[in-house]
Design an enzyme around this catalytic site. Structure first.
Site, PDB file in Angstrom:
ATOM      1  N   ARG A 240       5.784  -2.527 -17.196  1.00  0.00           N
ATOM      2  CA  ARG A 240       7.227  -2.341 -16.498  1.00  0.00           C
ATOM      3  C   ARG A 240       6.970  -1.502 -15.341  1.00  0.00           C
ATOM      4  O   ARG A 240       5.998  -0.511 -15.355  1.00  0.00           O
ATOM      5  CB  ARG A 240       8.017  -1.341 -17.499  1.00  0.00           C
ATOM      6  CG  ARG A 240       8.726  -2.224 -18.572  1.00  0.00           C
ATOM      7  CD  ARG A 240       9.854  -3.470 -17.885  1.00  0.00           C
ATOM      8  NE  ARG A 240      10.743  -4.141 -19.001  1.00  0.00           N
ATOM      9  CZ  ARG A 240       9.831  -5.367 -19.505  1.00  0.00           C
ATOM     10  NH1 ARG A 240       8.883  -5.774 -18.885  1.00  0.00           N
ATOM     11  NH2 ARG A 240      10.687  -5.972 -20.361  1.00  0.00           N
ATOM     12  N   GLU A 269      12.492  -3.283  -9.082  1.00  0.00           N
ATOM     13  CA  GLU A 269      12.254  -4.797  -8.963  1.00  0.00           C
ATOM     14  C   GLU A 269      13.757  -5.599  -9.278  1.00  0.00           C
ATOM     15  O   GLU A 269      13.762  -6.751  -8.719  1.00  0.00           O
ATOM     16  CB  GLU A 269      11.248  -5.518  -9.973  1.00  0.00           C
ATOM     17  CG  GLU A 269      11.789  -5.398 -11.313  1.00  0.00           C
ATOM     18  CD  GLU A 269      10.828  -6.088 -12.389  1.00  0.00           C
ATOM     19  OE1 GLU A 269       9.599  -5.504 -12.365  1.00  0.00           O
ATOM     20  OE2 GLU A 269      11.301  -6.507 -13.422  1.00  0.00           O
ATOM     21  N   HIS A 301       7.371 -10.755 -11.613  1.00  0.00           N
ATOM     22  CA  HIS A 301       7.672 -10.499 -13.206  1.00  0.00           C
ATOM     23  C   HIS A 301       7.699 -11.956 -13.949  1.00  0.00           C
ATOM     24  O   HIS A 301       8.607 -12.470 -14.796  1.00  0.00           O
ATOM     25  CB  HIS A 301       9.240 -10.009 -13.475  1.00  0.00           C
ATOM     26  CG  HIS A 301       9.400  -9.460 -14.569  1.00  0.00           C
ATOM     27  ND1 HIS A 301       9.645  -8.131 -14.916  1.00  0.00           N
ATOM     28  CD2 HIS A 301       8.914  -9.763 -16.118  1.00  0.00           C
ATOM     29  CE1 HIS A 301       9.743  -7.968 -16.119  1.00  0.00           C
ATOM     30  NE2 HIS A 301       9.259  -8.679 -17.010  1.00  0.00           N
TER      31      HIS A 301
HETATM   32  P1  NAI Z   1       3.672  -4.063 -28.307  1.00  0.00           P
HETATM   33  O1  NAI Z   1       4.975  -3.188 -28.826  1.00  0.00           O
HETATM   34  O2  NAI Z   1       2.982  -5.138 -29.275  1.00  0.00           O
HETATM   35  O3  NAI Z   1       2.599  -3.069 -27.895  1.00  0.00           O
HETATM   36  C1  NAI Z   1       2.924  -1.840 -27.157  1.00  0.00           C
HETATM   37  C2  NAI Z   1       1.818  -0.818 -27.536  1.00  0.00           C
HETATM   38  O4  NAI Z   1       2.043   0.455 -26.757  1.00  0.00           O
HETATM   39  C3  NAI Z   1       1.969  -0.550 -28.998  1.00  0.00           C
HETATM   40  O5  NAI Z   1       0.641  -0.579 -29.516  1.00  0.00           O
HETATM   41  C4  NAI Z   1       2.197   1.010 -28.927  1.00  0.00           C
HETATM   42  O6  NAI Z   1       1.684   2.006 -29.990  1.00  0.00           O
HETATM   43  C5  NAI Z   1       1.667   1.558 -27.731  1.00  0.00           C
HETATM   44  N1  NAI Z   1       2.203   2.648 -27.107  1.00  0.00           N
HETATM   45  C6  NAI Z   1       3.672   3.131 -27.455  1.00  0.00           C
HETATM   46  N2  NAI Z   1       3.542   4.326 -26.588  1.00  0.00           N
HETATM   47  C7  NAI Z   1       2.556   4.463 -25.987  1.00  0.00           C
HETATM   48  C8  NAI Z   1       2.165   5.456 -25.083  1.00  0.00           C
HETATM   49  N3  NAI Z   1       2.911   6.556 -24.953  1.00  0.00           N
HETATM   50  N4  NAI Z   1       0.936   5.468 -24.572  1.00  0.00           N
HETATM   51  C9  NAI Z   1      -0.130   4.443 -24.857  1.00  0.00           C
HETATM   52  N5  NAI Z   1       0.338   3.424 -25.787  1.00  0.00           N
HETATM   53  C10 NAI Z   1       1.569   3.363 -26.282  1.00  0.00           C
HETATM   54  O7  NAI Z   1       4.280  -4.662 -26.840  1.00  0.00           O
HETATM   55  P2  NAI Z   1       3.580  -5.806 -26.275  1.00  0.00           P
HETATM   56  O8  NAI Z   1       4.290  -7.195 -26.605  1.00  0.00           O
HETATM   57  O9  NAI Z   1       2.275  -5.864 -26.150  1.00  0.00           O
HETATM   58  O10 NAI Z   1       4.265  -5.489 -24.878  1.00  0.00           O
HETATM   59  C11 NAI Z   1       3.856  -4.462 -24.099  1.00  0.00           C
HETATM   60  C12 NAI Z   1       4.555  -4.387 -22.952  1.00  0.00           C
HETATM   61  O11 NAI Z   1       4.643  -5.459 -21.855  1.00  0.00           O
HETATM   62  C13 NAI Z   1       6.190  -4.142 -23.128  1.00  0.00           C
HETATM   63  O12 NAI Z   1       6.524  -3.131 -23.576  1.00  0.00           O
HETATM   64  C14 NAI Z   1       6.827  -4.938 -22.100  1.00  0.00           C
HETATM   65  O13 NAI Z   1       7.473  -3.846 -21.087  1.00  0.00           O
HETATM   66  C15 NAI Z   1       5.797  -5.885 -21.396  1.00  0.00           C
HETATM   67  N6  NAI Z   1       5.976  -7.082 -21.180  1.00  0.00           N
HETATM   68  C16 NAI Z   1       6.026  -7.683 -19.804  1.00  0.00           C
HETATM   69  C17 NAI Z   1       6.172  -9.165 -19.614  1.00  0.00           C
HETATM   70  C18 NAI Z   1       6.106  -9.503 -18.332  1.00  0.00           C
HETATM   71  O14 NAI Z   1       6.483 -10.785 -18.274  1.00  0.00           O
HETATM   72  N7  NAI Z   1       5.652  -9.243 -17.320  1.00  0.00           N
HETATM   73  C19 NAI Z   1       6.765 -10.022 -20.920  1.00  0.00           C
HETATM   74  C20 NAI Z   1       6.422  -9.231 -22.326  1.00  0.00           C
HETATM   75  C21 NAI Z   1       6.227  -7.906 -22.217  1.00  0.00           C
END
Ligand code: NAI
Length: 352
Positions: A240, A269, A301
């Site tokens: 993000r 964005e 994105h």
């Molecule tokens: P997820 O929920 O599986 O993983 C997120 C990880 O971040 C978790 O392991 C969590 O413990 C960790 N986390 C939480 N707070 C944290 C902090 N303060 N510092 C470090 N780590 C922390 O999510 P996933 O599916 O891996 O997605 C990650 C991000 O990718 C989402 O939040 C979303 O914003 C973004 N995303 C972007 C897309 C795009 O098209 N550009 C598509 C899908 C997701």
């Protein structure tokens, strides 16, 4: 349970590809869907009158005012067709409108796009494409580095972070990772080491962000954290935009402290991404300046944008809607208590 049990879905911010994937998946659900091209805002929320479900995407506005309007119009469910939910005022939604999301649709899509940004920035294939088409076969300025043996710092080892670790291990990179909630068993399974953010900043040649955006991670990359990074570091953000203080990024790109940046997301964005402004002048001076850097690669994105992901998004969104109307369980529901990790429901029942 739900008295009004026929889903009537107001679908906001529709793009042609959304319509194709949702119409195709909806053949087996048979819901009534009206596709609106407009983004959901205070001004457009009235389009949802007469519906009971709103299907929204990453740049739709779901703040307190919009939720109030939607509730007054009889909306019972917000079905986010994305994983991130930082655009929803969950506190306001609680006990007013249920919110569901698509927690995972293709972590591979996003991880592979992050790897594509790294490879492109490193080996300048985007520039080589233009050069050779112009019969210019010079390779001056295209000097890259072996990724093999270099160190990647992964911030966030959730679904996407883990897939990217596997990809980068395939390149022979050393992996350092940080997660607020580390899953220690992954270290051995995937072959990396959890460490502090400080060590990641100090030792990584590439830093890539895969954590959610929230009050704690807002501007995680800022003037101070950049100052402790290696000179010439490559920064990748597919999570993000708000994770990076863009003004600090700009300043440090100018000095060379940041060697290159691959950004699939940007703080502001929502005004631009997913739309065609090719015949207009950009009002956003920060974005316009970023686009002038030869070592910055911005994609709009699109990391999620694969056939498999679109089909999974449509299927899970429509399943979530079906669960809401037909079942007592709503496994993909989110509420502010779930977010604070104090939710007793977890995967049982509904949040309220
Ligand atoms: P997820 O929920 O599986 O993983 C997120 C990880 O971040 C978790 O392991 C969590 O413990 C960790 N986390 C939480 N707070 C944290 C902090 N303060 N510092 C470090 N780590 C922390 O999510 P996933 O599916 O891996 O997605 C990650 C991000 O990718 C989402 O939040 C979303 O914003 C973004 N995303 C972007 C897309 C795009 O098209 N550009 C598509 C899908 C997701």
């Amino acid at each position: 349970m739900n008295h009004d049990n026929q889903a009537r879905i107001a679908f906001f911010d529709t793009k042609p590809y959304d319509k194709i994937s949702f119409e195709s998946e909806n053949l087996s659900f048979g819901f009534q869907i009206s596709f609106f091209e407009s983004k959901l805002t205070r001004q457009t929320a009235s389009l949802a009158a007469g519906f009971n479900v709103v299907c929204a995407f990453v740049n739709d506005t779901l703040d307190s005012d919009v939720l109030e309007i939607l509730k007054s119009q009889g909306i019972k469910l917000i079905a986010l067709r994305c994983a991130g939910y930082n655009n929803v005022d969950l506190k306001k939604a609680y006990r007013n409108i249920h919110v569901v999301r698509v927690p995972a649709y293709s972590p591979y899509a996003v991880a592979e796009h992050a790897a594509a940004l790294m490879l492109t920035l490193n080996r300048k294939t985007h520039k080589a494409y233009n050069r050779t088409r112009d019969n210019n076969f010079s390779i001056n300025g295209f000097l890259g580095f072996d990724m093999h043996g270099k160190t990647a710092g992964i911030i966030g080892t959730g679904k996407i972070g883990q897939k990217l670790i596997s990809i980068l291990k395939g390149f022979g990179m050393s992996i350092l990772a940080y997660d607020k909630f580390p899953a220690q068993k992954l270290e051995i399974e995937l072959g990396f080491r959890y460490t502090s953010l400080e060590e990641i900043y100090k030792n990584s040649d590439i830093i890539t962000l895969h954590c959610p955006l929230n009050s704690e991670t807002h501007h995680l990359v800022n003037e101070s954290t950049i100052s402790s990074m290696k000179k010439g570091v490559m920064l990748i953000n597919t999570s993000r935009g708000g994770l990076i203080d863009t003004k600090a990024l700009l300043k440090n790109l100018k000095t060379g402290k940041i060697g290159s940046a691959g950004l699939d997301v940007y703080e502001e964005e929502s005004d631009y991404f997913f739309e065609d402004f090719s015949s207009q002048i950009l009002d956003d001076d920060v974005l316009a300046r970023l686009l002038t850097f030869p070592n910055v690669l911005i994609t709009s994105h699109q990391a999620f944008f694969t056939k498999e992901a679109l089909s999974n998004i449509a299927q899970t969104s429509l399943n979530n809607i079906q669960d809401f109307f037909q079942k007592d369980e709503l496994p993909n529901e989110i509420c502010y208590k779930c977010e604070a990790d104090s939710c007793l429901k977890k995967s049982q029942g509904k949040c309220f």
